[in-house]
Design a protein around this motif. Structure first.
Motif, short mmCIF file in Angstrom:
data_model
loop_
_atom_site.label_atom_id
_atom_site.label_comp_id
_atom_site.label_asym_id
_atom_site.label_seq_id
_atom_site.Cartn_x
_atom_site.Cartn_y
_atom_site.Cartn_z
N ALA A 43 0.82 -1.22 0.00
CA ALA A 43 0.00 0.00 0.00
C ALA A 43 0.85 1.27 0.00
CB ALA A 43 -0.94 0.00 1.20
N ARG A 44 2.05 1.22 0.61
CA ARG A 44 2.92 2.39 0.62
C ARG A 44 3.59 2.57 -0.72
NH1 ARG A 44 5.42 -0.27 5.57
NH2 ARG A 44 6.48 -1.18 3.82
N GLY A 45 3.63 1.50 -1.55
CA GLY A 45 4.23 1.58 -2.86
C GLY A 45 5.74 1.50 -2.87
N ASP A 46 6.37 1.21 -1.72
CA ASP A 46 7.83 1.22 -1.70
C ASP A 46 8.46 -0.13 -1.41
OD1 ASP A 46 7.00 1.16 0.91
OD2 ASP A 46 8.27 2.79 1.59
N VAL A 47 7.68 -1.14 -1.06
CA VAL A 47 8.22 -2.47 -0.77
C VAL A 47 7.47 -3.49 -1.63
CG1 VAL A 47 8.53 -4.24 0.99
CG2 VAL A 47 8.83 -1.83 1.60
N ILE A 48 8.22 -4.34 -2.32
CA ILE A 48 7.62 -5.41 -3.11
C ILE A 48 7.63 -6.65 -2.23
CG2 ILE A 48 7.86 -6.86 -5.14
CD1 ILE A 48 9.32 -4.38 -6.40
N TYR A 69 13.72 -4.92 -11.19
CA TYR A 69 13.70 -5.02 -9.73
C TYR A 69 14.97 -4.53 -9.03
CZ TYR A 69 9.51 -7.78 -10.50
OH TYR A 69 8.27 -8.19 -10.88
N LEU A 70 16.07 -4.43 -9.76
CA LEU A 70 17.32 -3.98 -9.13
C LEU A 70 17.11 -2.63 -8.46
CD1 LEU A 70 20.09 -4.97 -11.68
CD2 LEU A 70 19.75 -5.89 -9.38
N GLY A 71 17.62 -2.51 -7.24
CA GLY A 71 17.49 -1.26 -6.49
C GLY A 71 16.18 -1.11 -5.74
N LYS A 72 15.27 -2.07 -5.90
CA LYS A 72 13.98 -2.01 -5.20
C LYS A 72 14.03 -2.87 -3.94
CE LYS A 72 11.44 -0.69 -9.15
NZ LYS A 72 10.30 -0.81 -9.99
N THR A 73 13.24 -2.48 -2.96
CA THR A 73 13.17 -3.21 -1.70
C THR A 73 12.22 -4.38 -1.85
OG1 THR A 73 13.66 -1.22 -0.45
CG2 THR A 73 12.65 -3.03 0.76
N LEU A 150 19.80 -10.05 -1.74
CA LEU A 150 19.13 -8.95 -1.05
C LEU A 150 20.11 -8.36 -0.06
CD1 LEU A 150 15.56 -10.38 -0.26
CD2 LEU A 150 16.29 -8.95 -2.19
N ASP A 151 20.40 -7.07 -0.23
CA ASP A 151 21.22 -6.32 0.71
C ASP A 151 20.30 -5.96 1.87
OD1 ASP A 151 22.94 -4.68 2.06
OD2 ASP A 151 23.26 -3.28 0.42
N LEU A 152 20.42 -6.69 2.95
CA LEU A 152 19.44 -6.65 4.04
C LEU A 152 19.33 -5.30 4.75
CD1 LEU A 152 20.18 -10.11 5.67
CD2 LEU A 152 18.12 -9.47 4.39
N SER A 153 18.10 -4.92 5.04
CA SER A 153 17.82 -3.82 5.94
C SER A 153 17.21 -4.37 7.23
CB SER A 153 16.89 -2.78 5.30
OG SER A 153 15.70 -3.38 4.87
N SER A 154 16.60 -5.58 7.14
CA SER A 154 16.10 -6.26 8.33
C SER A 154 16.02 -7.76 8.07
CB SER A 154 14.72 -5.72 8.76
OG SER A 154 13.73 -6.09 7.83
N LEU A 155 16.22 -8.51 9.13
CA LEU A 155 16.11 -9.97 9.10
C LEU A 155 15.57 -10.37 10.46
CD1 LEU A 155 16.65 -12.54 7.43
CD2 LEU A 155 18.91 -12.62 8.49
N THR A 156 14.28 -10.70 10.51
CA THR A 156 13.58 -10.92 11.76
C THR A 156 13.14 -12.37 11.89
OG1 THR A 156 12.72 -8.67 11.58
CG2 THR A 156 11.64 -10.13 13.16
N VAL A 157 13.48 -13.01 13.00
CA VAL A 157 13.00 -14.36 13.27
C VAL A 157 11.55 -14.26 13.72
CG1 VAL A 157 13.28 -16.42 14.70
CG2 VAL A 157 15.30 -15.19 13.88
N LEU A 158 10.69 -15.06 13.09
CA LEU A 158 9.26 -15.07 13.41
C LEU A 158 8.90 -16.34 14.17
CD1 LEU A 158 7.89 -13.85 9.95
CD2 LEU A 158 8.39 -12.47 11.98
N ASN A 159 7.95 -16.25 15.06
CA ASN A 159 7.49 -17.41 15.83
C ASN A 159 6.58 -18.31 15.00
OD1 ASN A 159 8.86 -16.72 18.18
ND2 ASN A 159 7.23 -15.33 18.80
N LYS A 160 5.75 -17.71 14.17
CA LYS A 160 4.79 -18.48 13.37
C LYS A 160 5.39 -18.74 12.00
CE LYS A 160 0.12 -18.50 11.61
NZ LYS A 160 -1.08 -17.72 11.33
N ARG A 161 5.48 -20.03 11.65
CA ARG A 161 6.03 -20.43 10.35
C ARG A 161 4.93 -20.43 9.30
NH1 ARG A 161 11.22 -22.64 11.50
NH2 ARG A 161 11.49 -23.70 9.51
#
Length: 168
Positions: A43-48, A69-73, A150-161
């Motif tokens: 909805a923000r238009g900035d993350v695929i 897609y290069l350069g896109k999040t 992917l040049d990471l900006s975040s990498l979050t471990v999630l509880n629900k798989r």
């Protein structure tokens, strides 16, 4: 030379698997809610966001149309994997989901991921379920260019798989 061969095997395996599924999925009748496998901006238009449904098709579209897609999040969820090769000090890291391959559910679809620049963080334990977000980029190694990651900006471990095995 073995390291280069191993890198190519991983990269070509990811591409071959995604091509296989795209070809098979294109034969299926498309429904109104499944017109395109291409990842869509949120909805923000900035993350695929690569979603669970059509995961392989979305990843395939990114590999086949890299220039778009290069350069896109890009954001995706999957299984965190580390691959260590003897010729390299640092392992390669991936976020993948399993899918049909040559011998059952032995295929992988996803992306290599890495912390670069100033935001370096620790990596989670292998086989953790993670949400990865980063900018799609390429790198050169041993004279070969065009490796996607992917040049990471975040990498979050999630509880629900989510679904570890996907078919489209």
């Amino acid at each position: 030379m073995n390291k280069i061969k191993n890198r190519h095997v991983v990269a070509l395996s990811l591409l071959a698997i995604t091509l296989f599924f795209t070809a098979n999925c294109s034969r299926a009748k498309k429904s109104a809610e499944n017109i395109s496998a291409a990842p869509q901006p949120d909805a923000r238009g900035d993350v695929i966001e690569v979603r669970e449904r059509m995961f392989i098709g979305q990843v395939n579209d990114i590999y086949l149309n890299t220039a778009n897609y290069l350069g896109k999040t890009i954001k995706l969820e999957g299984i965190f994997k580390a691959e260590q090769y003897q010729e390299r000090d640092e392992p390669y890291y991936f976020v993948v989901r399993y899918g049909p391959g040559c011998c059952g559910n032995d295929g992988n679809a996803g992306f290599e991921v890495a912390w670069t620049g100033d935001i370096k963080q620790p990596y989670p334990a292998p086989d953790s379920w993670v949400e990865a977000m980063g900018v799609l980029d390429t790198y050169e190694e041993d004279g070969y260019s065009g490796y996607l990651y992917l040049d990471l900006s975040s990498l979050t471990v999630l509880n629900k798989r989510g679904a570890e095995f996907v078919s489209q």
